[in-house]
Design a protein around this motif. Structure first.
Motif, PDB file in Angstrom:
ATOM      1  N   MET A  32       0.832  -1.204   0.000  1.00  0.00           N
ATOM      2  CA  MET A  32       0.000   0.000   0.000  1.00  0.00           C
ATOM      3  C   MET A  32       0.873   1.263   0.000  1.00  0.00           C
ATOM      4  SD  MET A  32      -2.901  -1.299   2.628  1.00  0.00           S
ATOM      5  CE  MET A  32      -4.360  -0.389   2.203  1.00  0.00           C
ATOM      6  N   ILE A  33       1.966   1.216   0.751  1.00  0.00           N
ATOM      7  CA  ILE A  33       2.886   2.363   0.784  1.00  0.00           C
ATOM      8  C   ILE A  33       3.555   2.548  -0.575  1.00  0.00           C
ATOM      9  CG2 ILE A  33       5.037   3.216   1.792  1.00  0.00           C
ATOM     10  CD1 ILE A  33       4.115   1.835   4.422  1.00  0.00           C
ATOM     11  N   THR A  34       4.031   1.447  -1.158  1.00  0.00           N
ATOM     12  CA  THR A  34       4.689   1.571  -2.461  1.00  0.00           C
ATOM     13  C   THR A  34       3.700   1.957  -3.554  1.00  0.00           C
ATOM     14  OG1 THR A  34       4.483  -0.814  -2.894  1.00  0.00           O
ATOM     15  CG2 THR A  34       6.557  -0.025  -1.913  1.00  0.00           C
ATOM     16  N   ARG A  35       2.422   1.619  -3.388  1.00  0.00           N
ATOM     17  CA  ARG A  35       1.419   2.042  -4.378  1.00  0.00           C
ATOM     18  C   ARG A  35       1.273   3.558  -4.357  1.00  0.00           C
ATOM     19  NH1 ARG A  35      -2.485  -0.777  -2.855  1.00  0.00           N
ATOM     20  NH2 ARG A  35      -2.002  -2.513  -4.214  1.00  0.00           N
ATOM     21  N   ILE A  36       1.273   4.149  -3.157  1.00  0.00           N
ATOM     22  CA  ILE A  36       1.193   5.610  -3.053  1.00  0.00           C
ATOM     23  C   ILE A  36       2.422   6.245  -3.692  1.00  0.00           C
ATOM     24  CG2 ILE A  36       1.239   7.544  -1.420  1.00  0.00           C
ATOM     25  CD1 ILE A  36      -0.359   5.680   0.500  1.00  0.00           C
ATOM     26  N   HIS A  61       7.483  -1.820  -5.868  1.00  0.00           N
ATOM     27  CA  HIS A  61       6.061  -2.188  -5.869  1.00  0.00           C
ATOM     28  C   HIS A  61       5.845  -3.549  -6.517  1.00  0.00           C
ATOM     29  CE1 HIS A  61       1.819  -1.470  -5.499  1.00  0.00           C
ATOM     30  NE2 HIS A  61       1.654  -1.726  -6.788  1.00  0.00           N
ATOM     31  N   THR A  62       6.555  -3.804  -7.579  1.00  0.00           N
ATOM     32  CA  THR A  62       6.459  -5.109  -8.236  1.00  0.00           C
ATOM     33  C   THR A  62       6.934  -6.220  -7.308  1.00  0.00           C
ATOM     34  OG1 THR A  62       6.829  -4.034 -10.364  1.00  0.00           O
ATOM     35  CG2 THR A  62       7.160  -6.406 -10.276  1.00  0.00           C
ATOM     36  N   LEU A  63       8.003  -5.965  -6.569  1.00  0.00           N
ATOM     37  CA  LEU A  63       8.521  -6.978  -5.646  1.00  0.00           C
ATOM     38  C   LEU A  63       7.555  -7.256  -4.497  1.00  0.00           C
ATOM     39  CD1 LEU A  63      12.310  -6.045  -5.472  1.00  0.00           C
ATOM     40  CD2 LEU A  63      11.226  -7.931  -6.717  1.00  0.00           C
ATOM     41  N   THR A  64       6.897  -6.222  -3.985  1.00  0.00           N
ATOM     42  CA  THR A  64       5.921  -6.478  -2.920  1.00  0.00           C
ATOM     43  C   THR A  64       4.723  -7.252  -3.457  1.00  0.00           C
ATOM     44  OG1 THR A  64       4.901  -4.303  -3.238  1.00  0.00           O
ATOM     45  CG2 THR A  64       6.575  -4.493  -1.503  1.00  0.00           C
ATOM     46  N   ASN A  65       4.323  -6.980  -4.686  1.00  0.00           N
ATOM     47  CA  ASN A  65       3.242  -7.755  -5.303  1.00  0.00           C
ATOM     48  C   ASN A  65       3.626  -9.234  -5.413  1.00  0.00           C
ATOM     49  OD1 ASN A  65       1.036  -6.099  -5.782  1.00  0.00           O
ATOM     50  ND2 ASN A  65       1.910  -5.293  -7.660  1.00  0.00           N
ATOM     51  N   LEU A 129      -5.675  -6.741   3.483  1.00  0.00           N
ATOM     52  CA  LEU A 129      -5.117  -6.323   4.761  1.00  0.00           C
ATOM     53  C   LEU A 129      -5.991  -6.784   5.925  1.00  0.00           C
ATOM     54  CD1 LEU A 129      -2.895  -4.565   6.171  1.00  0.00           C
ATOM     55  CD2 LEU A 129      -4.580  -2.726   6.119  1.00  0.00           C
ATOM     56  N   LEU A 130      -7.296  -6.630   5.780  1.00  0.00           N
ATOM     57  CA  LEU A 130      -8.205  -7.062   6.848  1.00  0.00           C
ATOM     58  C   LEU A 130      -8.124  -8.566   7.081  1.00  0.00           C
ATOM     59  CD1 LEU A 130     -11.356  -4.874   6.110  1.00  0.00           C
ATOM     60  CD2 LEU A 130      -9.771  -4.664   8.025  1.00  0.00           C
ATOM     61  N   TYR A 131      -8.110  -9.340   6.003  1.00  0.00           N
ATOM     62  CA  TYR A 131      -8.072 -10.792   6.184  1.00  0.00           C
ATOM     63  C   TYR A 131      -6.703 -11.264   6.668  1.00  0.00           C
ATOM     64  CZ  TYR A 131      -9.171 -15.654   5.754  1.00  0.00           C
ATOM     65  OH  TYR A 131      -9.394 -16.975   6.052  1.00  0.00           O
ATOM     66  N   ALA A 132      -5.639 -10.659   6.173  1.00  0.00           N
ATOM     67  CA  ALA A 132      -4.306 -11.023   6.661  1.00  0.00           C
ATOM     68  C   ALA A 132      -4.169 -10.650   8.137  1.00  0.00           C
ATOM     69  CB  ALA A 132      -3.220 -10.345   5.830  1.00  0.00           C
ATOM     70  N   GLY A 133      -4.740  -9.528   8.524  1.00  0.00           N
ATOM     71  CA  GLY A 133      -4.747  -9.149   9.937  1.00  0.00           C
ATOM     72  C   GLY A 133      -5.557 -10.112  10.774  1.00  0.00           C
ATOM     73  N   TYR A 134      -6.686 -10.555  10.248  1.00  0.00           N
ATOM     74  CA  TYR A 134      -7.499 -11.548  10.952  1.00  0.00           C
ATOM     75  C   TYR A 134      -6.723 -12.851  11.135  1.00  0.00           C
ATOM     76  CZ  TYR A 134     -11.071 -15.144  11.566  1.00  0.00           C
ATOM     77  OH  TYR A 134     -11.787 -16.212  12.013  1.00  0.00           O
TER      78      TYR A 134
END
Length: 149
Positions: A32-36, A61-65, A129-134
């Motif tokens: 999300m940070i690299t997308r910004i 960003h590509t690497l985080t994807n 993010l919500l599901y990974a946090g869950y």
């Protein structure tokens, strides 16, 4: 005997299985940070360059994807149900980012001065993010969950 016993070291994956959703959670935040940062970079490239040739993919960003996708697939081996749901959400983020980049190229070709925000990728990232946090922090709500369920 497990079918993937000789191809994938399942015992080694089960040893790190608890930290895999946390790693995906961290990668989703980084994504999300690299997308910004990538969106700001694309706007700057469009202002400084000429058209769609100026807009390029940003390696972090590509690497985080790719990291999110690979780790969610590995998590699917350890926890099939949770890993499948997480993988679907992460692949959705990947696809939204892929087509979002292509739409930036089309917007640059149309000679508009500002690029639109990557809303679909942001929405998919929020769900991931919500599901990974869950999956990562279920132990926090587990006592309440067990009382209700």
């Amino acid at each position: 005997m497990q079918p993937l016993q000789f191809l994938v070291p399942i015992d080694a994956l089960e040893a790190v299985g608890g930290i895999l959703p946390i790693a995906v959670f961290v990668l989703v935040i980084l994504n999300m940070i690299t997308r910004i940062l990538q969106h700001n970079r694309h706007n700057r490239q469009l202002r400084d360059g000429d058209g769609e040739e100026a807009i390029t993919r940003w390696l972090p960003h590509t690497l985080t994807n790719l990291g999110m996708v690979l780790l969610s697939f590995v998590y699917m081996i350890v926890a099939p149900h949770g890993g499948m749901v997480l993988s679907v959400l992460v692949v959705t983020v990947f696809i939204a980012d892929f087509f979002g980049f292509e739409s930036r190229k089309v917007e640059a070709r149309s000679k508009s001065k500002d690029l639109t925000q990557p809303i679909p990728a942001v929405g998919a990232s929020v769900f991931a993010l919500l599901y990974a946090g869950y999956q990562s922090f279920f132990y926090v709500i587990e006592p309440l969950w067990n009382v209700i369920i």
